[in-house]
Scaffold this motif. Sequence first.
Motif, mmCIF file in Angstrom:
data_model
loop_
_atom_site.group_PDB
_atom_site.id
_atom_site.type_symbol
_atom_site.label_atom_id
_atom_site.label_comp_id
_atom_site.label_asym_id
_atom_site.label_seq_id
_atom_site.Cartn_x
_atom_site.Cartn_y
_atom_site.Cartn_z
ATOM 1 N N VAL A 81 4.182 5.366 10.960
ATOM 2 C CA VAL A 81 3.377 4.712 9.565
ATOM 3 C C VAL A 81 4.204 4.614 8.568
ATOM 4 O O VAL A 81 4.093 3.559 7.754
ATOM 5 N N LEU A 82 5.669 5.190 8.571
ATOM 6 C CA LEU A 82 6.651 4.924 7.355
ATOM 7 C C LEU A 82 7.129 3.425 7.868
ATOM 8 O O LEU A 82 7.422 2.694 6.938
ATOM 9 N N ARG A 141 8.314 12.245 -5.013
ATOM 10 C CA ARG A 141 8.509 12.905 -3.474
ATOM 11 C C ARG A 141 7.666 12.145 -2.509
ATOM 12 O O ARG A 141 6.966 11.543 -2.705
ATOM 13 N N GLY A 142 7.603 12.848 -1.282
ATOM 14 C CA GLY A 142 6.317 12.434 -0.590
ATOM 15 C C GLY A 142 6.999 11.168 0.302
ATOM 16 O O GLY A 142 8.050 11.127 1.138
ATOM 17 N N TYR A 193 0.912 -1.105 0.124
ATOM 18 C CA TYR A 193 0.021 -0.095 -0.059
ATOM 19 C C TYR A 193 0.732 1.290 -0.215
ATOM 20 O O TYR A 193 2.081 1.202 0.156
ATOM 21 N N GLY A 194 0.352 2.160 -0.430
ATOM 22 C CA GLY A 194 0.959 3.820 -0.252
ATOM 23 C C GLY A 194 0.580 4.477 0.966
ATOM 24 O O GLY A 194 -0.477 4.169 1.371
ATOM 25 N N THR A 195 1.239 5.382 1.142
ATOM 26 C CA THR A 195 1.056 6.276 2.250
ATOM 27 C C THR A 195 0.901 7.926 1.619
ATOM 28 O O THR A 195 1.731 8.242 0.692
ATOM 29 N N ALA A 196 -0.174 8.639 2.258
ATOM 30 C CA ALA A 196 -0.129 9.932 1.621
ATOM 31 C C ALA A 196 0.862 10.909 2.242
ATOM 32 O O ALA A 196 1.157 10.642 3.535
ATOM 33 N N GLY A 197 1.174 12.117 1.650
ATOM 34 C CA GLY A 197 1.808 13.102 2.562
ATOM 35 C C GLY A 197 3.367 12.931 2.471
ATOM 36 O O GLY A 197 3.988 12.168 1.856
ATOM 37 N N GLU A 198 3.950 14.246 2.683
ATOM 38 C CA GLU A 198 5.486 14.433 2.595
ATOM 39 C C GLU A 198 6.156 13.628 3.611
ATOM 40 O O GLU A 198 5.594 13.459 4.680
ATOM 41 N N PHE A 199 7.452 13.180 3.335
ATOM 42 C CA PHE A 199 8.111 12.358 4.239
ATOM 43 C C PHE A 199 8.343 12.946 5.564
ATOM 44 O O PHE A 199 8.089 12.211 6.407
ATOM 45 N N ILE A 200 8.669 14.056 5.564
ATOM 46 C CA ILE A 200 8.980 15.009 6.970
ATOM 47 C C ILE A 200 7.952 15.130 7.784
ATOM 48 O O ILE A 200 8.030 15.443 8.848
#
Length: 263
Positions: free
Chosen positions: A109-110, A153-154, A96-103
């Motif tokens: 969640v990561l 990104r993200g 699955y993918g996750t939304a939002g920027e890495f930082i």
Amino acid sequence: MTGPIARPVALVTGASSGIGTEFATQLAGRGHDLVLVARDEARLEALATELRGRGSHAEVLVADLADPAARARVERRLADPGDAAPVDLLVNNAGYGTAGEFIETDPAVLAANHEVNVTAVLLLCRAALPGMVARGRGGVINTSSVAGFLPGRGSVYGAGKAYVTALSQNLFMSVYGTGVHVMALCPGYTKTEFHERFGQGRPGPGFLWLEADRVVADALADYDRRRELSVPGAVYKAIVAGSRLVPLPILQRLARRSASGRG
Ligand SMILES: NC(=O)c1ccc[n+]([C@@H]2O[C@H](COP(=O)([O-])OP(=O)(O)OC[C@H]3O[C@@H](n4cnc5c(N)ncnc54)[C@H](OP(=O)(O)O)[C@@H]3O)[C@@H](O)[C@H]2O)c1
């Protein structure tokens, strides 16, 4: 006297939805028995009932692949089947993918995403391959993504998929000549629940969207041809070829212009 010829067994992770359901259904159509793995027991049982109705034996193995204890049950089914039939084909497909920027994304969640998209793929391959090599037959299909070829990104999604593709290509070499085959499947946008699960609609123009049945049919045809990499669809074959020819700074400039979030 020889007994009846045993039916091959495929274990499919992420079988409750999308590409995984399609793998289970098409493999049953090719005469496989199935071990169905995911978290949603009701959906797995419904699929198992349907496949049994078509003549396949289907086991349900409910497991959250982010949970090491649950994952270990799947590893055991692969490495030490006991009285059950050994698995001939492992399809590492859950992801699955996750939304939002890495930082801005919660580290937990990561880390959970990494457990499912990366660690589970590694450990299930490690559990399955020794027995396959000893038997001189079998194989693995790892569902990766074209995202692993492109700068994004993200989240860590693309980085994880780059690892899964590289791992698969290395394992292809590791088991070459043993009778065992490993292939990475790298789909582009495919019509499943993937994008809605993390709040994305259908990004990009319509021509980029693939049907899950076509992705799986192409993947199984490439697996039969002993390809190490399967990229369904002419558009995505061109994108992957381009990603290998176009210098990274140019790809990054293109990605910066078009990308947001997972990008
Ligand atoms: N759709 C696309 O555009 C696309 C493109 C490239 C690559 N992919 C890859 O294709 C694979 C299949 O995705 P899909 O498109 O079919 O999406 P999907 O319809 O959302 O299916 C994802 C599957 O993964 C399972 N899963 C998710 N988290 C899990 C966990 N913690 N433990 C066990 N199972 C888990 C889900 O089952 P439960 O919720 O029941 O656990 C579900 O069966 C993924 O690896 C994805 O990265 C998809």
